[in-house]
Design a protein around this motif. Structure first.
Motif, PDB file in Angstrom:
ATOM      1  N   HIS A   2     -14.893 -16.877 -45.882  1.00  0.00           N
ATOM      2  CA  HIS A   2     -14.536 -17.700 -47.045  1.00  0.00           C
ATOM      3  C   HIS A   2     -13.092 -17.420 -47.455  1.00  0.00           C
ATOM      4  N   PRO A   3     -12.113 -18.084 -46.940  1.00  0.00           N
ATOM      5  CA  PRO A   3     -12.105 -18.918 -45.742  1.00  0.00           C
ATOM      6  C   PRO A   3     -12.049 -18.089 -44.462  1.00  0.00           C
ATOM      7  N   ALA A   4     -11.700 -16.795 -44.608  1.00  0.00           N
ATOM      8  CA  ALA A   4     -11.664 -15.902 -43.453  1.00  0.00           C
ATOM      9  C   ALA A   4     -11.898 -14.492 -43.973  1.00  0.00           C
ATOM     10  N   PRO A   5     -12.424 -13.604 -43.129  1.00  0.00           N
ATOM     11  CA  PRO A   5     -12.618 -12.226 -43.582  1.00  0.00           C
ATOM     12  C   PRO A   5     -11.309 -11.613 -44.071  1.00  0.00           C
ATOM     13  N   SER A   6     -11.396 -10.833 -45.137  1.00  0.00           N
ATOM     14  CA  SER A   6     -10.198 -10.232 -45.718  1.00  0.00           C
ATOM     15  C   SER A   6      -9.582  -9.237 -44.749  1.00  0.00           C
ATOM     16  N   HIS A   7      -8.262  -9.247 -44.663  1.00  0.00           N
ATOM     17  CA  HIS A   7      -7.584  -8.272 -43.805  1.00  0.00           C
ATOM     18  C   HIS A   7      -7.669  -6.868 -44.417  1.00  0.00           C
ATOM     19  N   ASN A   8      -8.032  -6.763 -45.711  1.00  0.00           N
ATOM     20  CA  ASN A   8      -8.198  -5.466 -46.366  1.00  0.00           C
ATOM     21  C   ASN A   8      -9.607  -4.914 -46.223  1.00  0.00           C
ATOM     22  N   LEU A   9     -10.490  -5.618 -45.522  1.00  0.00           N
ATOM     23  CA  LEU A   9     -11.885  -5.196 -45.446  1.00  0.00           C
ATOM     24  C   LEU A   9     -12.045  -3.787 -44.867  1.00  0.00           C
ATOM     25  N   PRO A  10     -11.373  -3.411 -43.769  1.00  0.00           N
ATOM     26  CA  PRO A  10     -11.507  -2.031 -43.286  1.00  0.00           C
ATOM     27  C   PRO A  10     -11.097  -0.996 -44.332  1.00  0.00           C
ATOM     28  N   ALA A  11     -10.054  -1.298 -45.113  1.00  0.00           N
ATOM     29  CA  ALA A  11      -9.635  -0.358 -46.158  1.00  0.00           C
ATOM     30  C   ALA A  11     -10.694  -0.252 -47.256  1.00  0.00           C
ATOM     31  N   HIS A  12     -11.369  -1.368 -47.560  1.00  0.00           N
ATOM     32  CA  HIS A  12     -12.460  -1.322 -48.541  1.00  0.00           C
ATOM     33  C   HIS A  12     -13.607  -0.446 -48.029  1.00  0.00           C
ATOM     34  N   PHE A  13     -13.950  -0.574 -46.754  1.00  0.00           N
ATOM     35  CA  PHE A  13     -15.005   0.258 -46.180  1.00  0.00           C
ATOM     36  C   PHE A  13     -14.607   1.737 -46.211  1.00  0.00           C
ATOM     37  N   ASP A  14     -13.349   2.017 -45.905  1.00  0.00           N
ATOM     38  CA  ASP A  14     -12.875   3.407 -45.957  1.00  0.00           C
ATOM     39  C   ASP A  14     -12.996   3.966 -47.377  1.00  0.00           C
ATOM     40  N   ALA A  15     -12.721   3.122 -48.368  1.00  0.00           N
ATOM     41  CA  ALA A  15     -12.825   3.578 -49.758  1.00  0.00           C
ATOM     42  C   ALA A  15     -14.269   3.927 -50.118  1.00  0.00           C
ATOM     43  N   LEU A  16     -15.234   3.164 -49.596  1.00  0.00           N
ATOM     44  CA  LEU A  16     -16.644   3.481 -49.843  1.00  0.00           C
ATOM     45  C   LEU A  16     -17.023   4.819 -49.213  1.00  0.00           C
ATOM     46  N   VAL A  17     -16.508   5.090 -48.020  1.00  0.00           N
ATOM     47  CA  VAL A  17     -16.826   6.342 -47.337  1.00  0.00           C
ATOM     48  C   VAL A  17     -16.228   7.527 -48.094  1.00  0.00           C
ATOM     49  N   CYS A  18     -15.025   7.350 -48.611  1.00  0.00           N
ATOM     50  CA  CYS A  18     -14.314   8.465 -49.239  1.00  0.00           C
ATOM     51  C   CYS A  18     -14.783   8.753 -50.663  1.00  0.00           C
ATOM     52  N   MET A  19     -15.428   7.802 -51.321  1.00  0.00           N
ATOM     53  CA  MET A  19     -15.880   8.055 -52.689  1.00  0.00           C
ATOM     54  C   MET A  19     -17.085   8.986 -52.675  1.00  0.00           C
ATOM     55  N   PRO A  20     -17.326   9.712 -53.755  1.00  0.00           N
ATOM     56  CA  PRO A  20     -18.475  10.626 -53.794  1.00  0.00           C
ATOM     57  C   PRO A  20     -19.791   9.883 -53.562  1.00  0.00           C
ATOM     58  N   THR A  21     -20.659  10.483 -52.772  1.00  0.00           N
ATOM     59  CA  THR A  21     -21.967   9.881 -52.508  1.00  0.00           C
ATOM     60  C   THR A  21     -22.817   9.972 -53.766  1.00  0.00           C
ATOM     61  N   SER A  22     -23.248   8.839 -54.248  1.00  0.00           N
ATOM     62  CA  SER A  22     -24.020   8.794 -55.490  1.00  0.00           C
ATOM     63  C   SER A  22     -25.042   7.668 -55.405  1.00  0.00           C
ATOM     64  N   LEU A  23     -25.867   7.595 -56.429  1.00  0.00           N
ATOM     65  CA  LEU A  23     -26.851   6.525 -56.503  1.00  0.00           C
ATOM     66  C   LEU A  23     -26.174   5.164 -56.440  1.00  0.00           C
ATOM     67  N   GLU A  75     -21.147  11.207 -44.205  1.00  0.00           N
ATOM     68  CA  GLU A  75     -20.776  11.577 -45.567  1.00  0.00           C
ATOM     69  C   GLU A  75     -22.013  11.854 -46.419  1.00  0.00           C
ATOM     70  N   CYS A  76     -23.059  11.062 -46.245  1.00  0.00           N
ATOM     71  CA  CYS A  76     -24.299  11.282 -46.996  1.00  0.00           C
ATOM     72  C   CYS A  76     -24.916  12.636 -46.646  1.00  0.00           C
ATOM     73  N   ILE A  77     -24.972  12.950 -45.351  1.00  0.00           N
ATOM     74  CA  ILE A  77     -25.538  14.230 -44.920  1.00  0.00           C
ATOM     75  C   ILE A  77     -24.694  15.386 -45.446  1.00  0.00           C
ATOM     76  N   SER A  78     -23.388  15.235 -45.391  1.00  0.00           N
ATOM     77  CA  SER A  78     -22.503  16.288 -45.882  1.00  0.00           C
ATOM     78  C   SER A  78     -22.657  16.483 -47.380  1.00  0.00           C
ATOM     79  N   ALA A  79     -22.837  15.385 -48.121  1.00  0.00           N
ATOM     80  CA  ALA A  79     -22.999  15.489 -49.571  1.00  0.00           C
ATOM     81  C   ALA A  79     -24.272  16.262 -49.918  1.00  0.00           C
ATOM     82  N   CYS A  80     -25.337  16.043 -49.169  1.00  0.00           N
ATOM     83  CA  CYS A  80     -26.576  16.791 -49.414  1.00  0.00           C
ATOM     84  C   CYS A  80     -26.370  18.277 -49.136  1.00  0.00           C
ATOM     85  N   GLY A  81     -25.647  18.602 -48.078  1.00  0.00           N
ATOM     86  CA  GLY A  81     -25.377  20.006 -47.777  1.00  0.00           C
ATOM     87  C   GLY A  81     -24.523  20.666 -48.822  1.00  0.00           C
TER      88      GLY A  81
END
Length: 310
Positions: free
Chosen positions: A145-166, A194-200
């Motif tokens: 819509h109309p095309a995948p965002s070129h920032n999408l990989p950076a958004h995914f990286d931000a999800l990985v780097c944020m603290p694992t929470s509910l 990241e989830c496994i590491s957060a539990c540890g």
């Protein structure tokens, strides 16, 4: 000339007249041979032989111009409203009616997701304060819509780097439930790690900070809690876009482990964790270390079943 005395021969009346050299034939009277009719006939022949001339382009009517202007004005108004709401959503949780309005704007006008002012550096704040809004935004950015965002990989990286929470798991749970085919394998591997590491990390912190007496009490509470039905995570976790619910309050470590286990079960069902891969091996080890937790034992059995089917 004939000899003298020879009678002169005349031309018999009615016989054809011979034309002298260089003379022009007489013009016959009649409509078919008139100069005007000849020219008119030539023009008609040319018109018949010529191809049809292209029609003049239709000029847009004033009605079309008015509709386009109204649509543009509505689009700009929606963009201004969405940007204002997104700014508030990044800073603090929105009231339910305002949150619903943001979701409606993103669904009705998906192209606005590319221009709403949410960048990867502020996505963690949006996900923590308003998980449904963050999930809807990422779905619109990931789809065409109309095309995948070129920032999408950076958004995914931000999800990985944020603290694992509910809330962060709620965002990823929605992505997995509705658009698992759009998630890169690298993102899935990194987020599981990241989830496994957060539990540890949570287990280490709770062990180091607890006194012997409190540790014994905590272990007893945890063991009792594991046998209590109220501690079972909500089955809605595996549903499409359903929030993750941890049931009754328990210790942070036990609750996080249970939530992670239920989330990983969803990944196995979606075939995002496949047997024989490094991710599957890490998850199996994670389950073995926490086999006393009911959800970890269920996850381990699910992995073994998937391995037997393959």
């Amino acid at each position: 000339r004939g000899a003298p005395g020879t009678p002169r021969r005349g031309i018999a009346r009615g016989s054809p007249r011979v034309l002298a050299r260089g003379s022009s034939p007489p013009v016959m009277c009649g409509a078919a041979n008139s100069t005007e009719d000849v020219h008119a006939s030539d023009d008609a022949s040319r018109d018949a032989a010529a191809p049809d001339a292209p029609a003049a382009p239709n000029k847009p009517s004033s009605g079309d111009d008015a509709e386009n202007a109204e649509e543009l004005a509505a689009m700009l108004a929606a963009l201004r409203e969405l940007r204002g709401e997104m700014k508030s959503a990044i800073e603090s949780p929105l009231m339910p009616n305002r949150q619903q309005r943001v979701l409606e704007l993103l669904r009705d006008r998906p192209a606005l997701a590319h221009r709403c002012g949410v960048f990867p550096d502020v996505l963690p704040s949006l996900a923590e304060n308003n998980p449904p809004v963050a999930a809807e935004l990422l779905l619109r950015l990931a789809r065409n819509h109309p095309a995948p965002s070129h920032n999408l990989p950076a958004h995914f990286d931000a999800l990985v780097c944020m603290p694992t929470s509910l809330h962060s798991m709620e965002v990823v749970n929605r992505l997995v439930s509705e658009a698992s085919e759009l998630l890169p394998d690298d993102f899935v591997r990194a987020y599981v790690a990241e989830c496994i590491s957060a539990c540890g990390d949570a287990s280490s912190s709770s062990t180091a900070g607890a006194s012997p007496s409190s540790s014994s009490a905590g272990a007893g509470d945890t063991a009792a809690g594991q046998n209590s039905p109220s501690m079972t995570p909500s089955p809605g976790l595996g549903g499409a876009g359903a929030p993750i619910s941890g049931g009754a309050p328990t210790s942070g470590t036990s609750r996080l482990v249970r939530l992670v286990c239920v989330f990983l079960q969803l990944l196995v069902h979606k075939n995002l964790i496949r047997s024989g891969t490094d991710v599957a091996a890490d998850v199996s080890l994670f389950c073995v270390e926490r086999m006393r937790t009911k959800e970890a034992a269920a996850l381990y059995r699910l992995l073994r079943q998937a391995e037997e089917r393959e």
